[in-house]
Every structure is written in structure tokens, then in C-alpha cells.
Design a protein around this motif. Sequence first.
Motif, PDB file in Angstrom:
ATOM      1  N   THR A   1      -5.058  -1.230  -4.057  1.00  7.97           N
ATOM      2  CA  THR A   1      -4.104  -0.144  -4.298  1.00  7.97           C
ATOM      3  C   THR A   1      -3.663  -0.095  -5.757  1.00  7.97           C
TER       4      THR A   1
ATOM      5  N   SER B   1      -4.630   3.231   4.536  1.00  3.66           N
ATOM      6  CA  SER B   1      -4.905   4.504   3.856  1.00  3.66           C
ATOM      7  C   SER B   1      -4.967   5.656   4.847  1.00  3.66           C
TER       8      SER B   1
ATOM      9  N   SER C   1       2.538   3.708  -4.588  1.00  5.81           N
ATOM     10  CA  SER C   1       1.095   3.667  -4.370  1.00  5.81           C
ATOM     11  C   SER C   1       0.413   4.974  -4.757  1.00  5.81           C
TER      12      SER C   1
ATOM     13  N   HIS D   1      -6.766  -2.218   3.945  1.00  6.17           N
ATOM     14  CA  HIS D   1      -6.652  -1.109   2.994  1.00  6.17           C
ATOM     15  C   HIS D   1      -7.116   0.210   3.611  1.00  6.17           C
TER      16      HIS D   1
ATOM     17  N   GLU E   1       0.820  -1.212   0.000  1.00  6.14           N
ATOM     18  CA  GLU E   1       0.000   0.000   0.000  1.00  6.14           C
ATOM     19  C   GLU E   1       0.853   1.260   0.000  1.00  6.14           C
TER      20      GLU E   1
END
Length: 434
Positions: free
Chosen positions: A82, A306, A95, A302, A68
Motif C-alpha cells: 500500500t 483492496s 491509503s 492486500h 491498507e
Amino acid sequence: MPTKHSHHAGCGGADHFSRRTLLKAAGGLPWLTPLAAQLAAAAEADKSGAPAKSVIVLWMQGGPSQLETFDPHPGTMIGGDTKRISTSSSGVEISDLMPSTAEIMNRVALLRGVTSKEGDHERATYNMKTGYRPDPTLIHPSIGAVMCHELSSAGVEIPRHVSIFPNQWPGHGGFLGNKYDAFKTYDPLGDLPDLPRRVGDERFAQRRKDLDILERTFTRNRRSDLEKNRTLHLATIDKAITMMDSEQIKAFNIEDASQSLRDDFGDTPFGRGCLCAVQLIETGVRCVEVTLGGWDTHANNHQLQSNRIAELDPAFSALIRLLEERDLLKSTVVLCGGEFGRTPKINPAAGRDHWPHGFSVALAGGGIRGGALLGETDPEGEKVTADLTDAVGIADIHATIYQSLGINFHHMYDTPIGRPMAISDGKPIASILA
């Protein structure tokens, strides 16, 4: 579940400075004088190839996902959600969650094949911060401690080894002694606590005399090296008083920085910590570690990664830019990484687990060749990176940093147990050195 501003582990542009403007500004910014003027003058006279003087560690506690961040594999079984984007370094893609970092990758050397043998948070953190695996007979010093032991302290009146937002495993002095432990501090909004004197000078001096009486009573009939090798009481008090009276202490406070500069860093706790790290390096501090926790994403990987990257991305890129604008980048090594990466395969809880068999570490600054890319991971996630070309170990990263600093990492310390120990037993990564 980690929150947006969590800092614990789970399981500028408006103030542009060049070397010459820094020299001019030194007299107008109280904490910069006299040391910063000396540093700026040194930078002005700096010769190509001079060793770096400082290190900033952006510590991602919990294990950031390489997939990521710096090593995405979109469109594969391991890629997750990603995507990847181009960067300022030709041929290097990272990313899509890191657009600001993509702009400064031509100043960054990227290691995609870092391996270790430690998959537990505490052991892996120890390994990454000291360059050695945990040993029950010895506690190894971290990078900041070695730097403070090996490099000059002239002109610095504040702690030279600093940890901002420390968790339970900050940088420590190990067998070099507690005096090399990191000074721990938090959000740099406002003055450091407990520094202003609460009484007048006369009463303060009397309290100091009272402490001396207490200390003499304590040491009576005890071992002769109690102060030097054990308690450090008097030395610690002397350093604390020097720190209380020093103008350099203002480097711990970012309130005088413009709002636009703070916004460049994201104006999050971590972003403010990174801005503070630049101020501290500018003042002569040798090593600053800034921790961003919450990367241990065994579930909902994810989304949680993030959230962390949203804080890291502006702060990392702004830090590199500000160091460059203030002519500090070539004298400061910057490391961004965590104790390990995360598994290629996504688990049933939509998470990624611990993965020390091939993860990413980013290096920049003094002695490091910007734009370099070394190592790779298996896009299918089947092969461990140690079996692939250009894998590097943790000790190699340490040896590379020490070489950049001009520290003889082959030097052997005499440890308390009588066992000689090299500063690092790694091998410098020649292909990323300038």
C-alpha cells in the motif's frame, strides 16, 4: 474466500439539496412529509453548537486493516504494497486505495491510536457496538438502542434503529429491552417484503380481531406484566400496522434515486445501503448501521482488503457529501470502523491477523471537528499503541458520540440485576470535538 459482494464476516451531485431547497422539495417527496419538513425547518433554525440527532455507523465486520486504509506505512517492514496519498486535510495522508475518501478528509476526524483488549470477533464486536466488554451477568445496549431510549420518537412511524445487511451481531437493546433492537433489512432495491396487505380492509380488520382473541387466551392466568415486560405482542403488532400504512416506509427504497446519485455511491449493495441510510436519517431515524463484511484477511490480505475498499471508498465519500448537501451532516455523527485492526506484520500466507493494539476509526459530522488527526502507530510494528501518546479506548469513542448527541452519558441505568450502569464509562475525546 469472500466475494466482491460478500457481506458476512470471515473466521447527489445531480440531486443537490440545500436547506432551503429541502424545504421546497419536502412537499414533492411523499416520504419526506410531514416529518422531514419539520426536520428541515429545525435545520433552518439550527443554532451553532446544537447537539446531533442521528448516527450512521459504517460497520466493517471482520477487522479492516489500518495499514491498507487510514494509516499506511509505505516503505517500512510492515507497509506491504500500500502507498499513501495526500488528502484535503493538510498533513493527513491515507491509503492510495481510497482516492475518493481523501477528498473528504477535511470533514473527517481520524483516530489512529484506538486500542481494545478484545481480539475475538464476537467479543470485539460487542465491545465496539456497546462501549463495554462482554459481561456474563449483563447484556449492554448498543449505541442505537441508547439513542432510541434517550431521544424523542415524535413523528417517526418507522423503526428508529435500523441495521442494513446485518450479520449475526447487529445492534441490540440489551438490558433496555428487545423493543430497542435494530430493525434488520437488506439491499434497498424495491419495497420491504411482507408489508403490503394481501387482503381487503374488512378481512384485515377481522384478522386483527382474531389475533386479539388469541392474545387474550394466551395471556390468561399468566403474569400481569407479560405484554409490557415480556412478549410485546400487542405493541409490536400496533407498530407493524403503523409502519405498513406510513408513507415514511418509502425511505427504505432507493429506486426513486437518480442513477447518477446511485453511481456516486458505487451502486454496490453496500453503496445502496449507505444511500438508504441517508434517506432514513432524513426521515427521522435515529441510528442506521450499514455492514460491509469480508475484512477478515488472514491470507492474501492486500488483494482482499483492496476489494473491500473498492466498495467502501465511493460509498463513504458520497455519504458525507450527500449529508452535507442536504444539510444533515452537522446533525448526524458518522462512524466508520470495525471491531479491531490487523497485525503490522504480514504472515506467511500473505495475510494479516487480528490486532486490537492500535487501529483506526474515522468519525465525521455533528459535533466532530473535521480534519482532526489523533494518535499514531509504531512504523516498525513493535510497540503497542496503548503505550504511545494519544491512544484512545472504545469507551472514549462512545462517550464522544454521546456528548455530540447531547446525551448525558454519566446517567446511571437501573439494570435488571439491580446493578447501576452508566451509559458510558469513557471520557470524551476533547481534541476532536468542534
